[in-house]
Design a protein around this motif. Sequence first.
Motif: not given
Length: 251
Positions: A109, A112, A116, A207, A210-211, A214
């Motif tokens: 995370i 990520t 981003f 973001y 997806f974040g 994860v």
Amino acid sequence: MNQKLKLGLLVFFIGLIGVFSSLAMDAPIPEEMQKMVSELFTPLQFKLLSLINPIILLMVTVIIGALLYDKVNFKLPIIENLINRNKPGDTSGILKFGIIGGVVSGILITITAVLFNPILPIEFIEIGEKFKPPLVTRFLYGGLTEEILIRFGVMTFFVWLLFKILGELNATVYWVGILVSAIIFGFGHLPIVYTLIGTPTTELLFYIIFGNAVGGIVFGWLYWKKGLEAAMIGHISAHIIMLTGENILNI
């Protein structure tokens, strides 16, 4: 008292601790709404009203989870031990796997966020700095309540539904449940984004989804293999790693 009822009540109480921990943070309210809200409610009244939705969601997901979790071989080893003292369950590896999973997900995370961060809107970054949840909320609401909502409730339901449709309980069924619940968890963060930022960018939306997904994948695996408590430990451990990364990397 029925064993499932006891388990459901205990899980609900644990989730409720997390819900009430959100009283420690200031709810992010758009500037145009702040005056109206302040005229109608005191800050405490508004905070208490904001608890209604999560409590209702908690009730629904606890009922779903308590009714279905054992039908698809999920476990709550520590909680089950507290209830069934004469039938102790397997609690080996819960702490170890929870911490390892939390470290892995926390690192992923954080990576990520670093990747981003340069393309995220300045407005979002400023709001994030202003409304950072306190540690007690991150650990208790994130680590306890969110795991009950998403893993015990949502993931259990989808695994059970696929089991009923396909007629078999295999790794594919569990992985689909893990992925679906993780994505739903990511989408569940979008309403607050739209509340605070009128027209979020595509990069920001991706973001957020997806974040959060994860971590959800790792926590879902922990729930499947080691039980809900391992997922809770993993979630809390992930927040510790993320906090460390935020302080070191200034993100």
